[in-house]
Design an enzyme around this catalytic site. Structure first.
Site, PDB file in Angstrom:
ATOM      1  N   HIS A  49      20.312  22.534  21.329  1.00 37.88           N
ATOM      2  CA  HIS A  49      21.444  21.848  21.935  1.00 37.88           C
ATOM      3  C   HIS A  49      22.434  21.349  20.796  1.00 37.88           C
ATOM      4  O   HIS A  49      23.192  20.398  21.185  1.00 37.88           O
ATOM      5  CB  HIS A  49      21.059  20.712  22.804  1.00 37.88           C
ATOM      6  CG  HIS A  49      20.321  20.995  24.069  1.00 37.88           C
ATOM      7  ND1 HIS A  49      18.860  21.465  23.983  1.00 37.88           N
ATOM      8  CD2 HIS A  49      20.399  21.192  25.299  1.00 37.88           C
ATOM      9  CE1 HIS A  49      18.554  21.644  25.217  1.00 37.88           C
ATOM     10  NE2 HIS A  49      19.465  21.751  25.765  1.00 37.88           N
ATOM     11  N   PHE A  80      24.766  27.130  25.257  1.00 39.49           N
ATOM     12  CA  PHE A  80      24.839  27.903  26.402  1.00 39.49           C
ATOM     13  C   PHE A  80      25.871  28.993  26.232  1.00 39.49           C
ATOM     14  O   PHE A  80      25.803  29.694  27.177  1.00 39.49           O
ATOM     15  CB  PHE A  80      24.744  27.200  27.603  1.00 39.49           C
ATOM     16  CG  PHE A  80      23.681  26.021  27.641  1.00 39.49           C
ATOM     17  CD1 PHE A  80      22.513  26.526  27.715  1.00 39.49           C
ATOM     18  CD2 PHE A  80      23.730  24.735  27.470  1.00 39.49           C
ATOM     19  CE1 PHE A  80      21.191  25.827  27.981  1.00 39.49           C
ATOM     20  CE2 PHE A  80      22.680  23.884  27.568  1.00 39.49           C
ATOM     21  CZ  PHE A  80      21.328  24.524  27.661  1.00 39.49           C
ATOM     22  N   ILE A  81      27.010  28.851  25.507  1.00 46.36           N
ATOM     23  CA  ILE A  81      27.742  30.136  25.093  1.00 46.36           C
ATOM     24  C   ILE A  81      26.991  31.157  25.000  1.00 46.36           C
ATOM     25  O   ILE A  81      27.372  32.525  25.211  1.00 46.36           O
ATOM     26  CB  ILE A  81      28.657  29.741  23.923  1.00 46.36           C
ATOM     27  CG1 ILE A  81      29.667  28.586  24.338  1.00 46.36           C
ATOM     28  CG2 ILE A  81      29.479  31.059  23.594  1.00 46.36           C
ATOM     29  CD1 ILE A  81      30.414  28.244  23.090  1.00 46.36           C
TER      30      ILE A  81
END
Length: 242
Positions: free
Chosen positions: A46, A3-4
């Site tokens: 993920h 999610f960076i």
């Protein structure tokens, strides 16, 4: 840590640059904690290890602790610092127990740890790769191959001196990195060694990394993509005998 990517404008254009663009008038004592890596079948969105992107920004510290003690020391140091810092913790094979110093304890940024001394091959093991590297080194000792293991602990700033000195001693270098091979931290460290330790090298520098593919979901496929103890031992053996 995948999610960076969704917040990369704030990270790359703001966090990494505002201190410079304001002439030092703004301090950014920001510490971001993110889990990274594969090993739990959490699939491609993920399971990335994105420290190479952060290393390339030029204004963010990048920490990759591999032990509980270093996690405590580096996190305290990061929070007390004045610069934006990413604290990346391995999630796929996390949860390892270990000794953690009581009371006040910090680890300086930019100071690598010599996790194991040796004379034949230097292996730089980044973050989650320290554990399988140390296991491989123990097995290689039984085969008469003496491996020195360097844990960088921080990638920005990077302790080039400790790594270079080790390679000058052993004459052989290998870097183990869970990031994808292209433009990885392993590639960067290999370039540093080619520049600063070339005359000491007895064999080509080797990298053990993740192929340039997305992390598969299926456990049997994922295990073939991630660097492991046997792969590390095999490459180190070939290197020591070259």
């Amino acid at each position: 840590s995948n999610f960076i990517y969704t917040g990369f404008d704030a990270i790359a254009n703001q966090m990494a640059k505002l201190r410079l663009m304001t002439g030092g008038q703004i301090e950014l004592p920001i510490t971001v904690i993110a889990g990274y890596g594969g090993g739990r079948s959490t699939a491609a969105q993920h399971s990335d290890t994105p420290h190479p992107l952060l290393m390339n920004l030029g204004g963010i510290n990048v920490l990759v602790p591999a032990t509980p003690a270093d996690a405590k020391g580096l996190l305290k140091q990061a929070i007390r610092g004045k610069n934006p810092t990413f604290f990346l913790e391995a999630s796929g094979r996390g949860g390892d127990s270990g000794e953690v110093p009581d009371g006040e304890y910090t680890v300086p940024l930019g100071k690598a740890a010599i996790a194991r001394t040796g004379a034949d091959v230097t292996v730089v093991a980044i973050g989650s790769m320290l554990k399988p590297t140390l296991s491989a080194a123990d097995k290689l000792q039984l085969a008469g191959i003496d491996v020195e293991v360097i844990d960088p602990r921080t990638l920005v700033p990077l302790d080039e001196e400790t790594i270079v000195q080790s390679v000058r001693k052993t004459g052989r270098a290998m870097i183990v990195d869970e990031a994808r091979d292209r433009c990885s931290a392993a590639s960067h460290i290999a370039a540093i060694l080619a520049d600063k330790a070339f005359s000491s090298l007895k064999a080509p520098i080797k990298r053990v990394t993740v192929p340039d593919v997305s992390m598969p979901y299926a456990p049997n496929a994922e295990s073939r993509v991630l660097p492991n103890e046997d792969q590390i031992a095999h490459v180190a053996t070939d290197l020591a005998r070259s």
